[in-house]
Design a protein around this motif. Structure first.
Motif, PDB file in Angstrom:
ATOM      1  N   MET A   1       0.817  -1.213   0.000  1.00 54.03           N
ATOM      2  CA  MET A   1       0.000   0.000   0.000  1.00 54.03           C
ATOM      3  C   MET A   1       0.853   1.267   0.000  1.00 54.03           C
ATOM      4  O   MET A   1       0.486   2.250  -0.610  1.00 54.03           O
ATOM      5  N   GLU A   2       1.952   1.246   0.713  1.00 56.12           N
ATOM      6  CA  GLU A   2       2.818   2.420   0.729  1.00 56.12           C
ATOM      7  C   GLU A   2       4.266   1.983   0.900  1.00 56.12           C
ATOM      8  O   GLU A   2       4.545   0.889   1.348  1.00 56.12           O
ATOM      9  N   PHE A   3       5.115   2.862   0.526  1.00 55.40           N
ATOM     10  CA  PHE A   3       6.545   2.607   0.612  1.00 55.40           C
ATOM     11  C   PHE A   3       7.159   3.610   1.564  1.00 55.40           C
ATOM     12  O   PHE A   3       6.754   4.771   1.610  1.00 55.40           O
ATOM     13  N   SER A   4       8.124   3.217   2.300  1.00 55.41           N
ATOM     14  CA  SER A   4       8.852   4.174   3.133  1.00 55.41           C
ATOM     15  C   SER A   4      10.259   4.297   2.590  1.00 55.41           C
ATOM     16  O   SER A   4      10.832   3.361   2.055  1.00 55.41           O
ATOM     17  N   ALA A   5      10.766   5.448   2.745  1.00 51.41           N
ATOM     18  CA  ALA A   5      12.084   5.683   2.195  1.00 51.41           C
ATOM     19  C   ALA A   5      13.126   5.813   3.253  1.00 51.41           C
ATOM     20  O   ALA A   5      13.025   6.040   4.361  1.00 51.41           O
TER      21      ALA A   5
END
Length: 178
Positions: free
Chosen positions: A174-178
């Protein structure tokens, strides 16, 4: 040995004066003129059956021999499979292919295999070979099961969940973290 002990048999009493229409010599035990002339078969007299019934019984017996024939090849196929090993090599794959293809071919040709035995002549009755055909197919299915078991031993059947990873969709994040 003494040369004076000679055996002598006099058969002149068995031979009578031949008269017109009578036999001059008595037939030996077990001799039947009807069988010797070929007018009656010895098998039909022994079993009390007519020639047609004897023929049908003989064809049914031969059909059972044909039906049990593939069972005679199973031990040889098992020995060949054991000798080739469970490793994946060209020889063991060829042996396994032969073990799988032989029953498939024979099941497909069941009708042609039993056709000569069902009706053996223009006047012969059609013989019901359902049980023989069922046994024939069952023995060939046993050979097919042995071939599939052999594939499983070699690791060529997809039986583990890891064999089906290419069909599982990739997880969508659903989302990516950097």
């Amino acid at each position: 040995m003494a040369s004076g002990n000679k055996v002598y048999a006099d058969f002149t009493s068995l031979v009578g004066k031949p008269s017109r229409g009578s036999k001059s010599v008595v037939d030996p035990l077990g001799y039947d003129q009807a069988i010797a002339s070929g007018s009656v078969s010895s098998m039909s007299l022994a079993h009390g059956k007519t020639d047609e019934e004897g023929d049908m019984a003989l064809r049914a017996k031969k059909a059972w021999e044909v039906a049990m024939g593939p069972g005679k090849t199973l031990p040889m196929q098992a020995f060949m499979a054991w000798m080739s090993g469970t490793g994946v090599s060209i020889f063991s794959i060829l042996i396994t292919g032969m073990i799988l293809m032989t029953p498939v071919k024979t099941i497909m040709s069941t009708k042609q295999t039993f056709a000569p035995l069902e009706r053996a002549g223009k006047s012969a009755k059609k013989l019901d070979l359902t049980m023989q055909k069922a046994a024939f197919v069952a023995i060939n299915i046993a050979g097919l099961i042995f071939g599939v078991y052999r594939l499983s031993l070699m690791g060529l059947l997809p039986t583990a969940s890891s064999d089906w990873l290419s069909f599982i969709p990739a997880k969508q994040y659903m989302e990516f973290s950097a």
